[in-house]
Design an enzyme around this catalytic site. Structure first.
Site, PDB file in Angstrom:
ATOM      1  N   ASP A 108       0.806  -1.271  -0.026  1.00 26.81           N
ATOM      2  CA  ASP A 108       0.153  -0.072   0.086  1.00 26.81           C
ATOM      3  C   ASP A 108       0.805   1.365  -0.100  1.00 26.81           C
ATOM      4  O   ASP A 108       2.029   1.311   0.247  1.00 26.81           O
ATOM      5  CB  ASP A 108      -1.281   0.044   1.025  1.00 26.81           C
ATOM      6  CG  ASP A 108      -0.419  -0.339   2.673  1.00 26.81           C
ATOM      7  OD1 ASP A 108       1.009  -0.125   2.601  1.00 26.81           O
ATOM      8  OD2 ASP A 108      -0.847  -0.697   3.308  1.00 26.81           O
ATOM      9  N   ASN A 126      -7.210  -1.948  14.030  1.00 26.45           N
ATOM     10  CA  ASN A 126      -8.794  -2.261  13.769  1.00 26.45           C
ATOM     11  C   ASN A 126      -8.987  -3.501  13.059  1.00 26.45           C
ATOM     12  O   ASN A 126     -10.102  -3.961  12.578  1.00 26.45           O
ATOM     13  CB  ASN A 126      -9.591  -0.921  13.151  1.00 26.45           C
ATOM     14  CG  ASN A 126      -8.817  -0.821  11.837  1.00 26.45           C
ATOM     15  OD1 ASN A 126      -7.764  -1.647  11.383  1.00 26.45           O
ATOM     16  ND2 ASN A 126      -9.661  -0.006  10.911  1.00 26.45           N
ATOM     17  N   HIS A 172      -7.039  -4.224  10.238  1.00 23.41           N
ATOM     18  CA  HIS A 172      -6.747  -4.128   8.739  1.00 23.41           C
ATOM     19  C   HIS A 172      -5.548  -5.056   8.295  1.00 23.41           C
ATOM     20  O   HIS A 172      -4.660  -4.926   9.215  1.00 23.41           O
ATOM     21  CB  HIS A 172      -6.983  -2.852   8.213  1.00 23.41           C
ATOM     22  CG  HIS A 172      -5.811  -1.961   8.518  1.00 23.41           C
ATOM     23  ND1 HIS A 172      -6.010  -0.527   8.958  1.00 23.41           N
ATOM     24  CD2 HIS A 172      -4.588  -1.953   8.639  1.00 23.41           C
ATOM     25  CE1 HIS A 172      -4.870  -0.024   9.238  1.00 23.41           C
ATOM     26  NE2 HIS A 172      -3.966  -0.902   8.969  1.00 23.41           N
ATOM     27  N   GLU A 228      -9.771  -1.778   5.067  1.00 17.72           N
ATOM     28  CA  GLU A 228     -10.398  -1.361   6.190  1.00 17.72           C
ATOM     29  C   GLU A 228     -11.909  -1.996   6.346  1.00 17.72           C
ATOM     30  O   GLU A 228     -12.529  -2.557   5.436  1.00 17.72           O
ATOM     31  CB  GLU A 228     -10.658   0.235   6.052  1.00 17.72           C
ATOM     32  CG  GLU A 228      -9.595   1.000   6.060  1.00 17.72           C
ATOM     33  CD  GLU A 228      -8.916   1.222   7.565  1.00 17.72           C
ATOM     34  OE1 GLU A 228      -8.725   0.320   8.144  1.00 17.72           O
ATOM     35  OE2 GLU A 228      -8.604   2.467   7.837  1.00 17.72           O
TER      36      GLU A 228
HETATM   37  C1  GLP Z   1      -0.640   0.238   8.428  1.00 13.16           C
HETATM   38  C2  GLP Z   1      -0.347  -0.347   7.203  1.00 13.16           C
HETATM   39  C3  GLP Z   1      -0.242  -1.660   7.356  1.00 13.16           C
HETATM   40  C4  GLP Z   1       0.472  -2.037   8.727  1.00 13.16           C
HETATM   41  C5  GLP Z   1      -0.488  -1.932   9.897  1.00 13.16           C
HETATM   42  C6  GLP Z   1       0.066  -2.011  11.072  1.00 13.16           C
HETATM   43  O1  GLP Z   1      -1.644   1.236   8.414  1.00 13.16           O
HETATM   44  N1  GLP Z   1      -1.354   0.101   6.090  1.00 13.16           N
HETATM   45  O2  GLP Z   1       0.395  -2.297   6.043  1.00 13.16           O
HETATM   46  O3  GLP Z   1       0.758  -3.345   8.645  1.00 13.16           O
HETATM   47  O4  GLP Z   1      -0.973  -0.649   9.525  1.00 13.16           O
HETATM   48  O5  GLP Z   1       1.192  -1.009  11.513  1.00 13.16           O
HETATM   49  P1  GLP Z   1       2.062  -0.950  12.528  1.00 13.16           P
HETATM   50  O6  GLP Z   1       3.184  -2.089  12.405  1.00 13.16           O
HETATM   51  O7  GLP Z   1       2.856   0.389  12.493  1.00 13.16           O
HETATM   52  O8  GLP Z   1       1.379  -1.181  14.036  1.00 13.16           O
END
Ligand code: GLP
Length: 257
Positions: free
Chosen positions: A79, A148, A150, A155
């Site tokens: 992403d 959440n 995702h 989402e």
């Molecule tokens: C983000 C990204 C995801 C990531 C997730 C967890 O929003 N879009 O690809 O894996 O949320 O993020 P983090 O590792 O900073 O907790």
């Protein structure tokens, strides 16, 4: 359906976990051949110690072996935010350059991300999905877990057949990711381009990485799921037979009484 996960890899802390997963990825990279399916890469804080461990390992390779790996490097990130220039320090493109591309000197263009800065977001998403399809789909997919539920930026609510597309980011996600934006959720872009569950579930093998106490509540929800639930996008992974959950002790801790 029997519940999640199919394979659980548990370690005491994030460092030990990332080193074990990096070792596994290193073995897979050693076996890679030009033209193999691309790697599916993720961003986020969870991935930082993993990429650091992987870079340390790969920098220990013989020069010719590492050169051969880089010459055939092919990866697609999950992403990218919309509206951030590639050079913006908060973009995922910059994140990948800093964590992996720069330290390993991966050739430009081999480490691919969606073009979040394109004026035509839908066109950029379609082009990215098409490029991935032409490359044969993801081989090994790394995933983090949003607070959440995702994966990528899929989402809730989210269906399994959705492809790469432009998505709106929820307030929970903008809150979760505010740290990179001066702590202000309103400064986090309101939309992004993400691979969909369609491309993610088509990967040959998936490694979901969940570390830290802040993920304990959402991980408990995921582990309790017996059926995919659109309100919990990660639960669609129940449909995939080759998923490994890598979780550390703080993420697996029971709630405080
Ligand atoms: C983000 C990204 C995801 C990531 C997730 C967890 O929003 N879009 O690809 O894996 O949320 O993020 P983090 O590792 O900073 O907790």
């Amino acid at each position: 359906m029997s519940g999640f996960p199919h394979q659980l890899e548990q370690r005491s802390n994030a460092e030990a976990l990332c080193d074990a997963l990096a070792e596994r990825l290193e073995d897979q990279l050693r076996a890679r051949r030009c033209g193999d399916r691309p790697l599916g890469l993720a961003t986020g804080r969870t991935m930082e110690p993993l990429y650091a461990a992987l870079v340390r390992r790969l920098q220990g390779w013989r020069t010719d072996e590492l050169a051969a790996l880089k010459a055939c490097w092919s990866s697609f990130n999950l992403d990218e935010y919309r509206g951030l220039a590639a050079s913006d320090p908060r973009s995922y493109r910059r994140f990948m350059a800093e964590q992996l591309g720069g330290p390993l000197q991966i050739p430009d263009g081999a480490l691919r991300l969606p073009d979040g800065f394109a004026a035509d977001g839908d066109g950029a998403a379609a082009a990215y999905g098409a490029a991935l399809a032409r490359s044969g789909g993801i081989g090994v997919q790394l995933l983090g877990l949003g607070s959440n539920g995702h994966v990528g930026f899929n989402e809730p609510p989210c269906e399994a057949d959705l492809p790469c597309r432009v998505v709106s980011l929820s307030s929970a996600t903008r809150q979760q990711n505010a740290g990179m934006f001066g702590g202000d959720p309103a400064a986090v872009p309101s939309s992004a381009i993400t691979l969909g569950l369609q491309e993610i579930l088509a990967a040959e093998e998936i490694h979901l990485v969940v570390t830290g106490a802040a993920k304990a509540a959402i991980l408990r929800r995921l582990l309790a799921a017996r059926q995919p639930d659109p309100q919990l996008p990660a639960s669609w992974l129940l449909r995939h037979s080759r998923v490994w959950l890598w979780a550390d002790a703080p993420a697996l801790a029971p709630p405080l009484a």
